[in-house]
Scaffold this active site. Sequence first.
Site, PDB file in Angstrom:
ATOM      1  N   GLU A 150     -13.592  -9.097   0.016  1.00 50.29           N
ATOM      2  CA  GLU A 150     -14.432  -8.007  -0.210  1.00 50.29           C
ATOM      3  C   GLU A 150     -14.492  -7.683  -1.707  1.00 50.29           C
ATOM      4  O   GLU A 150     -14.246  -6.556  -2.269  1.00 50.29           O
ATOM      5  CB  GLU A 150     -13.514  -6.719   0.317  1.00 50.29           C
ATOM      6  CG  GLU A 150     -13.344  -7.074   1.893  1.00 50.29           C
ATOM      7  CD  GLU A 150     -12.417  -5.913   2.491  1.00 50.29           C
ATOM      8  OE1 GLU A 150     -11.866  -5.162   1.858  1.00 50.29           O
ATOM      9  OE2 GLU A 150     -12.431  -5.730   3.842  1.00 50.29           O
ATOM     10  N   CYS A 170     -10.875   2.699   6.432  1.00 52.12           N
ATOM     11  CA  CYS A 170     -10.800   3.594   5.156  1.00 52.12           C
ATOM     12  C   CYS A 170     -12.394   4.081   5.089  1.00 52.12           C
ATOM     13  O   CYS A 170     -12.313   5.320   4.478  1.00 52.12           O
ATOM     14  CB  CYS A 170     -10.757   2.408   4.270  1.00 52.12           C
ATOM     15  SG  CYS A 170     -11.723   1.021   4.113  1.00 52.12           S
ATOM     16  N   CYS A 171     -13.437   3.589   5.289  1.00 52.41           N
ATOM     17  CA  CYS A 171     -14.605   4.238   4.984  1.00 52.41           C
ATOM     18  C   CYS A 171     -15.077   5.707   5.481  1.00 52.41           C
ATOM     19  O   CYS A 171     -15.412   6.388   4.819  1.00 52.41           O
ATOM     20  CB  CYS A 171     -15.793   3.368   5.394  1.00 52.41           C
ATOM     21  SG  CYS A 171     -15.446   1.495   4.268  1.00 52.41           S
ATOM     22  N   HIS A 184       0.705  -1.169   0.067  1.00 54.06           N
ATOM     23  CA  HIS A 184       0.038   0.040  -0.228  1.00 54.06           C
ATOM     24  C   HIS A 184       0.918   1.329  -0.050  1.00 54.06           C
ATOM     25  O   HIS A 184       0.469   2.347   0.198  1.00 54.06           O
ATOM     26  CB  HIS A 184      -0.792   0.023   1.127  1.00 54.06           C
ATOM     27  CG  HIS A 184      -2.293  -1.120   1.046  1.00 54.06           C
ATOM     28  ND1 HIS A 184      -1.934  -2.185   1.338  1.00 54.06           N
ATOM     29  CD2 HIS A 184      -3.455  -0.854   0.713  1.00 54.06           C
ATOM     30  CE1 HIS A 184      -3.187  -2.911   1.219  1.00 54.06           C
ATOM     31  NE2 HIS A 184      -4.080  -1.953   0.985  1.00 54.06           N
ATOM     32  N   GLY A 237      -0.074  -3.162  -5.315  1.00 54.20           N
ATOM     33  CA  GLY A 237      -1.460  -4.076  -5.078  1.00 54.20           C
ATOM     34  C   GLY A 237      -2.975  -3.662  -5.033  1.00 54.20           C
ATOM     35  O   GLY A 237      -3.785  -4.117  -5.130  1.00 54.20           O
TER      36      GLY A 237
END
Lengths: 649, 649
Positions: A320, A416-417, A139, A190
């Site tokens: 996910e 993250c959301c 990341h 990725g």
Amino acid sequence: MMNIKINDSFWQRYIKLIREEMVPYQWNVLHDQADIIIDKERDDEGIPSEKSNAIENFKIAAGQKEGNHYGWLFQDSDVYKWLESAANTYAIKPDEKLKLMMAEVVSLIEDTQEEDGYISTYYQIEAPELKFKRLFESHELYCGGHLIEAAVAHYKATGDERLIDVSKKLVHCIQESFGPEEGKIHGADGHQEIELALMHLYELTNEHEYLDLSEWFLEIRGQDPDFYQKQLSENKKMNLDQGRVPTINTVYHQAHKPLLEQEEAVGHAVRLVYMAAAMADVAYYNKNEKMLNAAKRIWKNIVEKRLYITGGIGSTVHGEAFTFDYDLPNDTMYCETCASIGLMFFARAMMKNEMDVEYAEVMERALYNTVISGMAIDGKHFFYVNPLEVDPKASKQDPGKSHAKPTRPSWFGCACCPPNLARTITSLDRYIASTSSDALFVHLYMDMEGTYQLDKQTIQLKQLTKMPYEGEIDLSVSQVKHPFSLQLRIPGWAANASVRLNDSEVDVEQVNGYILLSIESDTAVSLLFDMPVMEWSSHPLVKENKGKVAIQRGPFVYCLEEEDNGDQLHSFELTETPQPEQITDEVLGKFVSLKGAAKKIIVDESWSNVLYKANENKYVTESKTLTFIPYHLWANRSVGEMRVWVDRK
Amino acid sequence: MMNIKINDSFWQRYIKLIREEMVPYQWNVLHDQADIIIDKERDDEGIPSEKSNAIENFKIAAGQKEGNHYGWLFQDSDVYKWLESAANTYAIKPDEKLKLMMAEVVSLIEDTQEEDGYISTYYQIEAPELKFKRLFESHELYCGGHLIEAAVAHYKATGDERLIDVSKKLVHCIQESFGPEEGKIHGADGHQEIELALMHLYELTNEHEYLDLSEWFLEIRGQDPDFYQKQLSENKKMNLDQGRVPTINTVYHQAHKPLLEQEEAVGHAVRLVYMAAAMADVAYYNKNEKMLNAAKRIWKNIVEKRLYITGGIGSTVHGEAFTFDYDLPNDTMYCETCASIGLMFFARAMMKNEMDVEYAEVMERALYNTVISGMAIDGKHFFYVNPLEVDPKASKQDPGKSHAKPTRPSWFGCACCPPNLARTITSLDRYIASTSSDALFVHLYMDMEGTYQLDKQTIQLKQLTKMPYEGEIDLSVSQVKHPFSLQLRIPGWAANASVRLNDSEVDVEQVNGYILLSIESDTAVSLLFDMPVMEWSSHPLVKENKGKVAIQRGPFVYCLEEEDNGDQLHSFELTETPQPEQITDEVLGKFVSLKGAAKKIIVDESWSNVLYKANENKYVTESKTLTFIPYHLWANRSVGEMRVWVDRK
């Protein structure tokens, strides 16, 4: 577009919540100063959830403190997304305190960035020898992308160029390490994101190298499906990495084959839509027709075969991810808030390439349903997963449904959301309308005003509406100096649309779902339409929805909650189209509910101690009235069952 | 009961397959001599599946070879269960070669057992310092139980006492380590089995200490819910165990509270039914009423709220476990073959305590459906999981359904089910009938003959039947010296039952589902009944089965397969009760299929490129004939969809 102000009461409530609640609240969370219980997004011992540590990680990486990195490899992105939403918020309403908070973070980022432009707190603190060497999960460029997006937003809001400089230095560092030249890395992160961010930097700076680097990252992905695995083997060989080498599922990363050969939406849903949005952007600016066609194939596959009625995507919690055509289970799906946000990005980018109302329809469907469902009306609780059917018993006692929670937690180990929501809603101005050289397209209706740049002129657009609950829209365009085309979307859910120009009824032409108005001078436009209650049926191959309907009115998909209807929601059968009713609720505020007659199967005495009965498939039913509320409002009152798809007689 | 011979052609096919295929085949697998691909029971990198190594582990533990243990902690039980099925097979038909194979294994077990009686190859080879110190997962007493069960079967088949001696030595070792005395361990194995095995040893030897030890293990479970966790902390403290201490979910082990306080069937399904079977046995022999009531509560909870129509149990793959009342999903459940075998044990043990036809009904439902579904008709492929609905696309592309396989693999990394099946079917004689002091109860109908011991006499029972496809049963009882009660089960699926005694029609009394015949001398009984096709409906709270029926005829639950009906089985709606048809199929052999009219929803042109349609809930249908086959025969012809519950108009 410039200086767009949203005055709409529906959206102002969200924007105000973000300014007054989410941004300060998330600031506290990132600084580990909020008194909350951090939840896990699913039952898994490995999920870090003791604290955020996000700001602390930067301080450690910057050498200001001692310690270890804590949290996910992508914990930095929480900070960047916070900064982006703070900047957007500041742009809407400047505020000195917020400016100081942002300044602190900007300085910390500057201090953390290394001489050569590299920045990623995990690798700086824990594993500098592995920089860019575990791309399947690192990341580094994902976080870098969020840094760039924050930088662009921060610059636009404040005029401060410091983070733009950081971003350019970071891109330079990336260019030194990645590229077609021998000795450089021939692969991509990725988790797609840098591709999208580079497009933002390109749009801001007009520097072609950013566009080209984005295109290169898109094109290198999947060229060598073994790329990630080879990196790991190489690390092992060089003794850089201990432990077992995992088997990488390249489909998860959309790296199983080159992008231009991919026909379907597969793998991790957020990665897919972030990538596809960048593809559509790159295709537009670089006139890359092959890239556009590849993006279109993915779009079609999502919209025609893999999209939930709520605008959610991702049919399984495992990875996910997308699964297969028409596989749309309602209670085990993922439908991540971030994925629907990414779907909005994708839709908006596709519109640049071609104007078809389908893009705005899907964008709106995601926005008004799964995206805002991600946030409680207190602005402090968030959904990661947005199910279409929940039974709290199952969430608790079936680990296969533990991810489909009946209440919004305060924060997540993988956060993250919440900040993604904040940055998206504070940049809602980007989605209302768009332009071509001589046309202004209006996609979403809400009270707003702002200016839009066409080739020859700047047009002032103003909307005064009764949206989202009634189809009355007064639009005005002013500062008109040259003829242009005003194109107004007629939503798929609208009926009996009529248009008046300067108070005279006119017949209008509709192209691709937009009505075309040729405007030559300042004009007042009235757009009127009905919002009939719609009953959606699914494609026959969506087995979960057989015999069921989903209810929609205006942009809102509706749902049933136990709070209004009692439990065992599966045992209802709707017998008529429900009708609207204006509601003012203490908790939920003003909205339109829908009520309709139904039959409910009763568990009578004959079923006590009996699980199955032979040759008796008649059940006793009673008449009931079902109350539907907009999907995005669910789980704000009590813990209970919820469902979107309901049996229909 | 003694010397019972099953001559039934339906069951002979299975028994022959086990003798000729499974027993030699499994022998080869355990010796790593079979040329097969070992499958994983679900997608999980951690599952050992490269080889069995089971015999090799014994050789290493016995010091005959060098090497490491491979496979699960409970790998030894594969060998014991093989031995038990081999012994049962030998009892049915003695065979010198088989005797030699068994003798080899018996000697190996003798050589492996340590001086003090301990035996468990994993701990002997890899971690002797942790013997009995990680009971939550060690399976030491689980394997020990299977050793004892094998010993009893081997002794009964051959008269060889060697393994009985091994078993007694093992029990002595257990008694030295476990018990109420200070300094001993006050807890039970994480996987129940020793409790059941001790009852077998008690029934063989009449030595009360085995019964008492079994009762103690049952009663100690859950007394201290932290017992397992404390063991691990202790190991950590003593530096016996490295690595992270896992958090133990004691519900999984039914160790969350004392057994007598447990109200529901929870946790790992196989563990639960093995435990409950032992509870019923102990309750019977020790006249422990509280234990009986606890067993009854668990029974009721399973049968009234948590049992699949196929006799399967375990609603989720996560922990292979029960979930909550009425939660019976058809495509994500577990329904392990071993769990249904354990349910047969439980039913049979409950019958000792009280005669109610429900026990035989459930036992038969499990046996004729989920249990034998576990085995392919070639005798070489096995299901671990027995779904009620399978879509091969989902098995492949939705990891949440990867455990519900559309074909039976050759073997499993965790190979508990195949040998469990073999030992159960070769001991089918135990389930046909049972006795009380002056009554003979016949539960299952099949061609057989054998003797049953009542208090005052030995009765010879013989059945000649057209079962399982037709309800014609000629029973005879002979060697009758004293009056006794012959009680014949009238199956729940039978209709219009009539009885003739020595060729004269008689009126009969039915008690608890059995007809009572007072027999005073040798008698010929004819039992006749119809086998109407039954349509089962589910309790209204079983949401997955709303609007659906499951079809049964005789003991067989039926299913639809893609092979007969095409794909998209969810799009059918049965419109009439299907009717029987005699079939002789090349692959499946002779059986009765059921055919009935149905409507199928067609995917017409109007659905191309459309996922949802508004205000149009009419679908185009076509008339079709549906063909049902017995559930246990599925997945023997081609890879395709299957479903048990079908929509009913």
